[in-house]
Design an enzyme around this catalytic site. Structure first.
Site, PDB file in Angstrom:
ATOM      1  N   LYS A  55      -8.231   1.262   6.822  1.00 41.04           N
ATOM      2  CA  LYS A  55      -9.357   0.616   6.163  1.00 41.04           C
ATOM      3  C   LYS A  55      -9.972  -0.585   7.029  1.00 41.04           C
ATOM      4  O   LYS A  55     -11.131  -0.775   7.045  1.00 41.04           O
ATOM      5  CB  LYS A  55      -8.996   0.193   4.819  1.00 41.04           C
TER       6      LYS A  55
ATOM      7  N   TYR B  27      -1.646   1.980   5.526  1.00 42.58           N
ATOM      8  CA  TYR B  27      -2.840   2.488   4.902  1.00 42.58           C
ATOM      9  C   TYR B  27      -3.927   1.396   5.409  1.00 42.58           C
ATOM     10  O   TYR B  27      -5.039   1.457   5.680  1.00 42.58           O
ATOM     11  CB  TYR B  27      -2.722   2.089   3.509  1.00 42.58           C
TER      12      TYR B  27
HETATM   13  N1  LIG Z   1      -7.931   3.824  -6.335  1.00 47.09           N
HETATM   14  C1  LIG Z   1      -7.888   2.329  -5.597  1.00 47.09           C
HETATM   15  O1  LIG Z   1      -7.126   1.693  -6.227  1.00 47.09           O
HETATM   16  C2  LIG Z   1      -8.562   2.101  -4.340  1.00 47.09           C
HETATM   17  C3  LIG Z   1      -9.260   3.180  -3.769  1.00 47.09           C
HETATM   18  N2  LIG Z   1      -9.717   2.911  -2.478  1.00 47.09           N
HETATM   19  C4  LIG Z   1     -10.510   3.972  -1.650  1.00 47.09           C
HETATM   20  O2  LIG Z   1     -11.566   4.534  -2.502  1.00 47.09           O
HETATM   21  C5  LIG Z   1     -11.619   5.883  -2.222  1.00 47.09           C
HETATM   22  C6  LIG Z   1     -11.452   6.756  -3.683  1.00 47.09           C
HETATM   23  O3  LIG Z   1     -10.178   6.585  -4.038  1.00 47.09           O
HETATM   24  P1  LIG Z   1      -9.917   7.089  -5.359  1.00 47.09           P
HETATM   25  O4  LIG Z   1     -10.858   7.332  -6.200  1.00 47.09           O
HETATM   26  O5  LIG Z   1      -8.769   6.355  -5.763  1.00 47.09           O
HETATM   27  O6  LIG Z   1      -9.379   8.462  -4.804  1.00 47.09           O
HETATM   28  P2  LIG Z   1      -8.760   9.609  -5.609  1.00 47.09           P
HETATM   29  O7  LIG Z   1      -7.577   9.963  -4.784  1.00 47.09           O
HETATM   30  O8  LIG Z   1      -8.930   9.583  -6.828  1.00 47.09           O
HETATM   31  O9  LIG Z   1     -10.024  10.839  -5.099  1.00 47.09           O
HETATM   32  C7  LIG Z   1      -9.839  11.057  -3.668  1.00 47.09           C
HETATM   33  C8  LIG Z   1     -11.009  12.270  -3.554  1.00 47.09           C
HETATM   34  O10 LIG Z   1     -11.022  12.524  -2.231  1.00 47.09           O
HETATM   35  C9  LIG Z   1     -10.894  13.985  -2.009  1.00 47.09           C
HETATM   36  N3  LIG Z   1     -10.048  14.470  -0.942  1.00 47.09           N
HETATM   37  C10 LIG Z   1      -8.766  14.299  -0.626  1.00 47.09           C
HETATM   38  N4  LIG Z   1      -8.409  14.590   0.630  1.00 47.09           N
HETATM   39  C11 LIG Z   1      -9.456  15.293   1.044  1.00 47.09           C
HETATM   40  C12 LIG Z   1      -9.947  16.083   2.360  1.00 47.09           C
HETATM   41  N5  LIG Z   1      -8.797  16.106   2.969  1.00 47.09           N
HETATM   42  N6  LIG Z   1     -10.995  16.516   2.511  1.00 47.09           N
HETATM   43  C13 LIG Z   1     -11.699  16.558   1.319  1.00 47.09           C
HETATM   44  N7  LIG Z   1     -11.882  15.705   0.237  1.00 47.09           N
HETATM   45  C14 LIG Z   1     -10.492  15.099   0.021  1.00 47.09           C
HETATM   46  C15 LIG Z   1     -10.425  14.439  -3.374  1.00 47.09           C
HETATM   47  O11 LIG Z   1     -10.451  15.772  -3.723  1.00 47.09           O
HETATM   48  P3  LIG Z   1      -9.495  16.892  -3.272  1.00 47.09           P
HETATM   49  O12 LIG Z   1      -8.057  16.406  -3.612  1.00 47.09           O
HETATM   50  O13 LIG Z   1     -10.008  18.097  -4.227  1.00 47.09           O
HETATM   51  O14 LIG Z   1      -9.962  17.204  -1.987  1.00 47.09           O
HETATM   52  C16 LIG Z   1     -11.012  13.472  -4.378  1.00 47.09           C
HETATM   53  O15 LIG Z   1     -12.213  13.916  -4.886  1.00 47.09           O
HETATM   54  C17 LIG Z   1     -10.596   6.079  -1.115  1.00 47.09           C
HETATM   55  O16 LIG Z   1     -11.173   6.058   0.077  1.00 47.09           O
HETATM   56  C18 LIG Z   1      -9.567   5.036  -1.306  1.00 47.09           C
HETATM   57  O17 LIG Z   1      -8.764   4.792  -0.231  1.00 47.09           O
HETATM   58  C19 LIG Z   1     -10.017   1.624  -2.101  1.00 47.09           C
HETATM   59  C20 LIG Z   1      -9.406   0.395  -2.634  1.00 47.09           C
HETATM   60  C21 LIG Z   1      -8.695   0.782  -3.882  1.00 47.09           C
HETATM   61  C1  LIG Z   2      -7.853 -16.929  -4.373  1.00 45.60           C
HETATM   62  C2  LIG Z   2      -6.776 -15.823  -3.762  1.00 45.60           C
HETATM   63  C3  LIG Z   2      -7.559 -14.801  -2.948  1.00 45.60           C
HETATM   64  C4  LIG Z   2      -6.508 -13.942  -2.408  1.00 45.60           C
HETATM   65  C5  LIG Z   2      -6.224 -12.815  -3.222  1.00 45.60           C
HETATM   66  C6  LIG Z   2      -5.658 -11.614  -2.456  1.00 45.60           C
HETATM   67  C7  LIG Z   2      -5.262 -10.729  -3.769  1.00 45.60           C
HETATM   68  C8  LIG Z   2      -4.944  -9.223  -3.057  1.00 45.60           C
HETATM   69  C9  LIG Z   2      -4.982  -8.100  -4.003  1.00 45.60           C
HETATM   70  C10 LIG Z   2      -5.047  -6.881  -3.441  1.00 45.60           C
HETATM   71  C11 LIG Z   2      -5.334  -5.921  -4.387  1.00 45.60           C
HETATM   72  C12 LIG Z   2      -5.169  -4.357  -3.722  1.00 45.60           C
HETATM   73  C13 LIG Z   2      -6.447  -3.667  -3.919  1.00 45.60           C
HETATM   74  C14 LIG Z   2      -6.708  -2.422  -2.897  1.00 45.60           C
HETATM   75  C15 LIG Z   2      -5.732  -1.462  -2.987  1.00 45.60           C
HETATM   76  C16 LIG Z   2      -5.995  -0.147  -2.455  1.00 45.60           C
HETATM   77  O1  LIG Z   2      -6.650  -0.098  -1.454  1.00 45.60           O
HETATM   78  C17 LIG Z   2      -5.074   0.977  -2.772  1.00 45.60           C
HETATM   79  N1  LIG Z   2      -4.690   0.952  -4.303  1.00 45.60           N
HETATM   80  C18 LIG Z   2      -5.748   2.128  -2.423  1.00 45.60           C
HETATM   81  O2  LIG Z   2      -6.034   3.204  -3.295  1.00 45.60           O
END
Ligand SMILES: NC(=O)C1=CN([C@@H]2O[C@H](COP(=O)(O)OP(=O)(O)OC[C@H]3O[C@@H](n4cnc5c(N)ncnc54)[C@H](OP(=O)(O)O)[C@@H]3O)[C@@H](O)[C@H]2O)C=CC1
Ligand SMILES: CCCCCCCCCCCCCCCC(=O)[C@@H](N)CO
Length: 351
Positions: A218, A214
């Protein structure tokens, strides 16, 4: 040391001069304070850099999670919004939520909300979705593009099939690229000074156990955003990248099904709701920030690995940057220890 700013100020109090150590601390405190004040004044003078009212915003991944929350917040701010994802039913729900959110505005304007189903990993579908979205606006390309569609499939490297790597790169990187490439070509052609906002992750700034398939997707988005930010200067198109930490979304629930325990342990349990994250993202955009973060750890990682990325606040970033190596070193040692003890249990032998 009577010549430094802090010593000069101190001398006005007619007290005994500062020691060298006191002087250094006082000067650092002065710089720190000055940058905070400078940042506030700069922001005030610059004004709001993101005014979606009356603009057409195109949001991918908006059927749930972050994308949906962003769409609803934009609706509240008076934007026309087109939401894109694969699932019609949940997209329609987002449209309903947007209508409700828009209804609560003080000075409502006539707003349009549309949905388009598309699999953004398919280039043709991604382009067609942009076409469909544009038809409601006389064929004009949307003013603002926000890509939130993405997926995480955390697993241990040796347990992850190569298909996982391909699937995530295809959605997170190419799914973003297709939409950004096509829309920017159209913006340039039409002379639209739009904005592009793409979604990376904390894992676009750090890598650790469980995210080998993953994290690279990113990081790839970071490279894209850094290159495009500079290139788009010639068109007046704004480029922004969001690095969210954990968001409690449907996607998060889903990834937890495959997430190794060690990965959960390292990432901890704190996080934001999708709505909090969306609000933070929009706030970052209104301040005109290029690399947007909404939590302490990710902001710390941004500063620790800043390279030649534009600052959020030059002085503050620099000062915090002085401490970054210590935090980063601590995190690395702690994480190595956690993984080592996890390995001992897993492999039942000394590593
Ligand atoms: N949740 C987290 O902890 C974190 C998330 N992120 C990033 O943030 C973004 C949003 O995450 P999050 O809200 O958790 O995601 P969700 O899985 O909750 O939602 C994802 C969205 O993307 C759509 N999607 C998935 N595949 C496709 C596709 N092939 N074509 C079009 N649409 C698509 C889904 O709808 P449908 O299935 O209907 O297509 C849905 O609307 C992502 O890029 C994720 O990697 C980053 C850091 C942390
Ligand atoms: C002072 C110390 C500094 C260092 C801190 C580092 C901590 C790391 C925490 C990472 C959390 C992960 C979040 C994103 C996860 C994500 O993208 C997926 N869940 C996608 O859906």
């Amino acid at each position: 040391m009577v010549w430094s700013p802090a010593d000069l100020l101190w001398s006005l109090t007619n007290r005994a001069p500062l020691s060298v150590f006191e002087s250094i601390c006082a000067n650092l405190a002065l710089v720190f304070g000055a940058t905070l004040v400078f940042d506030q004044v700069y922001n005030l003078l610059r004004g709001n850099q993101f005014q979606p009212r009356g603009k057409h915003v195109y949001v991918t991944g908006a059927s749930m999670g972050l994308g949906r929350a962003v769409a609803v917040e934009l609706a509240k701010q008076g934007a026309h919004v087109t939401v894109v994802a694969r699932t019609e039913s949940t997209l329609k729900e987002t449209v309903e939520l947007m209508k409700q959110a828009a209804a609560g505005q003080k000075n409502p304007i006539e707003q349009q909300f549309h949905w388009v189903t598309a699999d953004v990993t398919d280039r043709e579908q991604a382009i067609k979705a942009l076409d469909v979205a544009s038809t409601h606006f006389g064929g004009k390309v949307p003013d603002i593009i926000m890509t939130c569609a993405g997926v995480a499939i955390p697993k241990l490297f040796v347990e992850a099939p190569v298909e996982d790597f391909e699937k995530q790169m295809q959605l997170n990187y190419f799914g973003t690229l297709y939409t950004v490439h096509e829309s920017v070509k159209r913006m340039v052609q039409a002379g639209v000074k739009g904005k592009i906002v793409i979604t990376s992750s904390t894992m676009g700034l750090v890598g650790f156990t469980g995210y080998s398939s993953y994290s690279p997707t990113k990081y790839a988005l970071r490279g894209l955003a850094e290159s495009l930010r500079n290139e788009f200067v010639m068109y007046g198109i704004g480029m922004h990248i969001y690095y969210p930490g954990t968001m409690f979304s449907p996607g998060f629930e889903n990834e937890n099904l495959t997430k190794p325990l060690i990965t959960r342990e390292i990432e901890g349990s704190s996080g934001l709701t999708s709505v909090e994250a969306a609000k933070g993202l929009l706030k970052g955009l209104s301040r005109g920030i290029f690399a947007i973060t909404t939590d302490f750890d990710t902001n710390f990682l941004r500063i620790a690995g800043k390279g030649v990325t534009p600052s959020v606040n030059i002085g503050l970033d620099y000062l915090l940057g002085l401490f970054a190596p210590f935090g980063a070193g601590w995190f690395m040692m702690e994480t190595n220890m956690k993984v080592k003890s996890f390995g001992k249990k897993l492999l039942k032998k000394d590593l």
